[in-house]
Design a protein around this motif. Structure first.
Motif, short mmCIF file in Angstrom:
data_model
loop_
_atom_site.label_atom_id
_atom_site.label_comp_id
_atom_site.label_asym_id
_atom_site.label_seq_id
_atom_site.Cartn_x
_atom_site.Cartn_y
_atom_site.Cartn_z
N ILE A 146 0.84 -1.19 0.00
CA ILE A 146 0.00 0.00 0.00
C ILE A 146 0.88 1.25 0.00
O ILE A 146 2.10 1.17 0.21
CB ILE A 146 -0.95 0.01 1.22
N TYR A 147 0.25 2.38 -0.22
CA TYR A 147 1.00 3.64 -0.35
C TYR A 147 1.84 3.94 0.89
O TYR A 147 3.04 4.20 0.78
CB TYR A 147 0.01 4.77 -0.60
N MET A 148 1.24 3.87 2.07
CA MET A 148 1.96 4.19 3.29
C MET A 148 3.13 3.25 3.52
O MET A 148 4.20 3.64 4.02
CB MET A 148 1.00 4.13 4.49
N GLU A 149 2.97 2.00 3.13
CA GLU A 149 4.01 1.00 3.35
C GLU A 149 5.27 1.30 2.56
O GLU A 149 6.38 0.93 2.96
CB GLU A 149 3.46 -0.37 2.99
N SER A 150 5.13 1.99 1.44
CA SER A 150 6.29 2.33 0.62
C SER A 150 7.27 3.19 1.38
O SER A 150 8.49 3.12 1.16
CB SER A 150 5.83 3.06 -0.65
N PHE A 151 6.79 4.03 2.29
CA PHE A 151 7.66 4.89 3.07
C PHE A 151 8.52 4.08 4.04
O PHE A 151 9.64 4.49 4.38
CB PHE A 151 6.85 5.92 3.83
N PHE A 152 8.02 2.95 4.49
CA PHE A 152 8.82 2.09 5.36
C PHE A 152 9.98 1.48 4.59
O PHE A 152 11.10 1.38 5.11
CB PHE A 152 7.94 1.00 5.98
N PHE A 153 9.73 1.08 3.35
CA PHE A 153 10.82 0.56 2.52
C PHE A 153 11.85 1.66 2.25
O PHE A 153 13.06 1.38 2.21
CB PHE A 153 10.27 0.02 1.21
N LEU A 154 11.38 2.89 2.08
CA LEU A 154 12.31 4.01 1.92
C LEU A 154 13.17 4.18 3.17
O LEU A 154 14.38 4.42 3.07
CB LEU A 154 11.52 5.29 1.64
N MET A 155 12.56 4.02 4.35
CA MET A 155 13.32 4.16 5.59
C MET A 155 14.36 3.06 5.73
O MET A 155 15.48 3.31 6.20
CB MET A 155 12.37 4.14 6.78
N TYR A 156 14.03 1.84 5.33
CA TYR A 156 15.02 0.76 5.38
C TYR A 156 16.23 1.10 4.51
O TYR A 156 17.39 0.88 4.91
CB TYR A 156 14.40 -0.56 4.89
N PHE A 157 15.96 1.65 3.33
CA PHE A 157 17.05 2.04 2.44
C PHE A 157 17.88 3.15 3.06
O PHE A 157 19.13 3.13 2.98
CB PHE A 157 16.50 2.48 1.09
N LEU A 158 17.25 4.13 3.66
CA LEU A 158 17.97 5.24 4.28
C LEU A 158 18.86 4.76 5.42
O LEU A 158 20.01 5.22 5.57
CB LEU A 158 16.99 6.30 4.79
N LEU A 159 18.34 3.86 6.24
CA LEU A 159 19.14 3.33 7.35
C LEU A 159 20.38 2.62 6.82
O LEU A 159 21.49 2.80 7.37
CB LEU A 159 18.29 2.36 8.17
N LEU A 160 20.21 1.83 5.77
CA LEU A 160 21.36 1.15 5.18
C LEU A 160 22.32 2.14 4.53
O LEU A 160 23.55 2.03 4.69
CB LEU A 160 20.86 0.13 4.14
N ALA A 161 21.78 3.14 3.83
CA ALA A 161 22.62 4.12 3.14
C ALA A 161 23.45 4.94 4.13
O ALA A 161 24.63 5.21 3.90
CB ALA A 161 21.77 5.03 2.28
N VAL A 162 22.83 5.35 5.24
CA VAL A 162 23.56 6.13 6.26
C VAL A 162 24.66 5.29 6.87
O VAL A 162 25.78 5.78 7.10
CB VAL A 162 22.58 6.64 7.34
N SER A 163 24.40 4.03 7.15
CA SER A 163 25.42 3.15 7.74
C SER A 163 26.59 2.97 6.77
O SER A 163 27.76 3.06 7.17
CB SER A 163 24.80 1.79 8.08
N VAL A 164 26.29 2.71 5.50
CA VAL A 164 27.35 2.52 4.50
C VAL A 164 28.13 3.81 4.30
O VAL A 164 29.37 3.80 4.22
CB VAL A 164 26.74 2.03 3.17
#
Length: 387
Positions: free
Chosen positions: A309-327
């Motif tokens: 769903i639309y709202m759920e897409s933002f959670f996937f974005l957050m997972y990517f951001l967490l990984l990107a910040v760590s890397v």
């Protein structure tokens, strides 16, 4: 003006532009498009039935008033209210229901035996008889929640005539309502408890049944393409409730993540002041990951087995951001890849300045994509309901 200030100034302007664009897309996503099949008056009904090329033998005026409704399951809506019909003397004598009979069928009713359809009144109006029934039924129908929390739901009550061996068309009883125009709300209690929903619109329309069978009745062509009367009431979700429950945690976590990115530095004075280390940033990302994961699970439980769903897409974005910040933090602190100048330039300036523009750009792209799906009815998907 120094290069750092120019970069931050550009970042701020881009962030503001994207924020305004996102807001406008949210407004568009939350807009309800009127159904072109709405029947506002008797003239529209006559025109529709005339175009079928098979004029019904009987036309029975039918009205409805909704007292309450509630979602009880994945595709079930519990509805209570009144249905009434007008039977003219000398015209409808052959099809008028006697005491104990019901003049209509609710084909989408599930577990009808445990529901209620009982006669509430029968009034002689001089030349015609008005019969009203009180009903309590669970109706099964499909819903699309892919735009949550900007979703609109059209809940309908679908009618069939009681008779199958004669050609009967149920027509809306427009005279029983103060107004039935495209923007009018009628046939539903003003004091109905809606929970997290708000009333948006109500209307009558016809939809062809397309049963694909005569039900074993000879010369029943009308039944195979029966114009089914639908009473529809459109509801929209109260965005404020969904925003508080799901969006605020995401916003807070994103701001904390931005704060972690801002601590990344090689300047000795800032390293000591911020107590910066690679392990501290990655540890912060780990904690925030579990916060996001729990919130995601809570959201997903309301839409088990459904597409994204639309709202759920933002959670996937957050997972990517967490990984990107760590890397990014690891590459910057360890200098493992010196050729990545955008990481090392000006004390990690580019990742810091690009954080909010990147986040908002992704949100704009996600929202625009969902808006395009909403505009194309062929892409609508039936998924489960969240109470």
């Amino acid at each position: 003006m120094s290069i750092e200030k120019k970069v931050w100034w550009i970042s701020g302007v881009v962030t503001l532009i994207l924020a305004v664009l996102l807001f406008n897309l949210w407004v568009a996503l939350n807009h309800f498009e009127e159904d072109p099949t709405q029947l506002p008056d008797q003239a529209a009904v006559d025109d529709y039935l005339a175009k079928l090329g098979n004029v019904p033998e009987y036309q029975v005026k039918t009205g409805i008033f909704i007292k309450s409704f509630s979602f009880t399951g994945a595709s079930d809506v519990y509805v209570t209210g009144y249905v009434w019909q007008h039977y003219e003397d000398g015209v409808h004598d052959a099809i008028k229901p006697v005491d104990g009979e019901v003049g209509f069928i609710l084909p989408e009713a599930v577990d009808a035996a445990n529901g209620v359809i009982e006669e509430a009144y029968r009034i002689d109006q001089g030349g015609s008889e008005l019969i009203g029934w009180y009903f309590e039924q669970t109706l099964r129908q499909s819903f699309d929640y892919t735009s949550y929390p900007f979703d609109h739901k059209t809940v309908w009550v679908r009618f069939w005539p009681r008779e199958f061996d004669v050609v009967v068309a149920l027509i809306p009883d427009f005279k029983s309502y103060p107004a039935t125009g495209p923007d009018d709300i009628f046939g539903i209690d003003n004091r109905i408890v809606m929970g997290t929903w708000e009333r948006e619109n109500t209307y009558f329309d016809y939809r062809l049944s397309d049963l694909g069978t005569t039900l074993g009745i000879r010369d029943a062509k009308f039944q195979t393409n029966l114009p089914e009367l639908h009473y529809n009431f459109v509801i929209k979700r109260n965005f404020g409730n969904a925003f508080i429950v799901h969006m605020i945690p995401l916003i807070v976590v994103t701001m904390l993540l931005f704060g972690a990115v801002m601590t990344v530095t090689r300047r000795p004075d800032l390293v000591e002041r911020h107590d910066f280390s690679t392990s501290s940033v990655i540890g912060t990302c780990s904690v925030l990951f579990f916060v996001i994961l729990l919130a995601h699970v809570q959201l997903r439980e309301g839409f088990a087995g459904s597409p994204v769903i639309y709202m759920e897409s933002f959670f996937f974005l957050m997972y990517f951001l967490l990984l990107a910040v760590s890397v990014n933090t690891y590459l910057f602190a360890s200098e493992a890849v010196p050729s990545l100048r955008f990481v090392h330039y000006k004390d990690n300036l580019i990742p810091k300045a690009a954080f909010w523009p990147f986040v908002l750009l992704c949100m704009v792209a996600i929202t625009a994509y969902n808006l395009s799906l909403k505009a194309d009815p062929e892409d609508e998907t039936v998924i489960e309901v969240q109470n």
